[in-house]
Design an enzyme around this catalytic site. Structure first.
Site, short mmCIF file in Angstrom:
data_model
loop_
_atom_site.label_atom_id
_atom_site.label_comp_id
_atom_site.label_asym_id
_atom_site.label_seq_id
_atom_site.Cartn_x
_atom_site.Cartn_y
_atom_site.Cartn_z
N SER A 1 1.04 -1.29 -0.06
CA SER A 1 0.00 0.03 0.19
C SER A 1 0.78 1.23 0.05
CB SER A 1 -0.97 -0.20 1.22
OG SER A 1 -1.94 0.85 1.05
N HIS B 1 -1.80 -0.94 -4.68
CA HIS B 1 -3.44 -1.00 -5.11
C HIS B 1 -3.90 0.31 -4.92
CE1 HIS B 1 -4.77 -1.24 -0.29
NE2 HIS B 1 -3.69 -0.10 -0.90
#
Length: 343
Positions: A87, A110
């Site tokens: 992330s 993501h």
């Protein structure tokens, strides 16, 4: 008032490259905040800074601020991914002038997560903001990889996990380092495509198939019956950070110390400091710790330091024969009281 707990640490010692450990979520309340990082490196006058990452992500804007602080620092920043850079932590990794990853570590990119309350119009505005955040994140990946924004956004949309080799092939990292045992230990249930078992300790299956027993004559001699202790790199790093010795993490992992052994070693470091303080030799503590001196060795060396200037006592000779000054005569208390009474 700052409420963030310091699950990261920054070590800056003379003659050594400063190191920043990011081993928890990116969060301005319960993890690593941008302000805490900036406060540490703002006035740092160093040619090199090592940043060691094992993090599953966290707050987007805190992470972007950390990325910018590292990217704009005058020092040459080296990023080392030691377990997981997922992330927003993967964005922070892109701030390095060089980026390496442990052979058994992973990266994940993501789309950003978010939430909103209100009517339909408020939801649409939030969605628009999330799209813009995704674009800004994609730019940080394209700057390093040279890939198009469209390609990176497609990978982000799919929540893509990269092994060390895949990250190298993608251009996200520059080099693969030696593996770190049990490098990551996280609850990854928040993610959609987390690899099964990654970030968790390995468990033996209950119904493990029994191996066929070989005759004694065919058995190979065992190299050693001594079992190596279980090593949890994340726990070891956390212990070192909390005790104030993050630079010892790598040495403890190389020695394959268990948590209990690491705690004993760290407690010994504190006792060494206390011994040096009691002996008024506080400057020696760091030297003893770096040299991995045992407590007995430290006591012995401190004793030698404290007694090196003492003169030997020859109890077979009189003070006059030893050349010592003549002791002062004892007070004649009776004469003093006699004179006082005559006065």
């Amino acid at each position: 008032m700052s409420h963030n707990r310091q699950w990261f640490s920054f070590k800056n010692e003379a003659g050594q490259t400063p190191e920043l450990f990011i081993y928890d979520d990116i969060d301005d309340w319960w993890g690593v905040s941008a302000q805490s990082v900036v406060d540490q490196i703002r006035d740092m006058d160093a040619a090199e800074i090592n940043v060691r990452i094992n993090c599953r992500g966290g707050m987007v804007f805190e992470g972007i601020a950390i990325y910018n602080a590292l990217r704009l620092h005058k020092a040459n920043v080296h990023i080392s991914i030691e377990g997981l850079a997922a992330s927003i932590a993967s964005v922070i990794a892109m701030a390095g002038d060089t980026v390496t990853i442990a052979e058994n570590a992973m990266m994940m990119i993501h789309n950003p997560y978010g939430w909103a309350t209100g009517d339909a119009e408020a939801m649409r505005k939030t969605a628009d903001v999330m799209d813009k955040i995704a674009d800004s994140i994609a730019v940080s990946y394209t700057a390093r990889t040279g890939k198009s924004i469209e390609e990176l956004k497609a990978l982000m949309e799919a929540e893509t996990w990269f092994t060390a080799q895949e990250a190298l092939d993608m251009g996200l990292v520059d080099q693969i380092d030696e593996p770190v045992k049990a490098a990551a230990c996280f609850d990854l249930s928040r993610f959609t495509n987390a690899p099964a078992g990654f970030g968790r300790s390995e468990e033996q299956p209950e119904n493990k198939q029994q191996e066929t027993e070989k005759p004694e004559s065919e058995k190979e001699p065992e190299a050693s019956t001594k079992e190596k202790p279980d090593v949890d790199a994340v726990a070891i790093a956390a212990l070192c950070n909390q005790a104030g010795y993050p630079e010892k993490t790598e040495a403890f992992l190389k020695e394959e110390l268990s948590e209990a052994m690491a705690k004993d070693r760290l407690n010994a470091f504190d006792e060494i400091k206390n011994l040096c303080k009691a002996a008024s030799q506080e400057s020696k503590a760091a030297e003893f710790i770096v040299a991995n001196k045992s407590l007995d060795d430290v006591r012995s060396e401190l004793f030698d330091l404290l007694t090196k200037d003492d003169q030997p006592i020859h109890n077979t000779l009189t003070p006059k024969q030893q050349g010592l000054p003549k002791p002062s005569e004892a007070l004649d208390t009776q004469a003093i009281y006699s004179r006082r009474n005559r006065a």
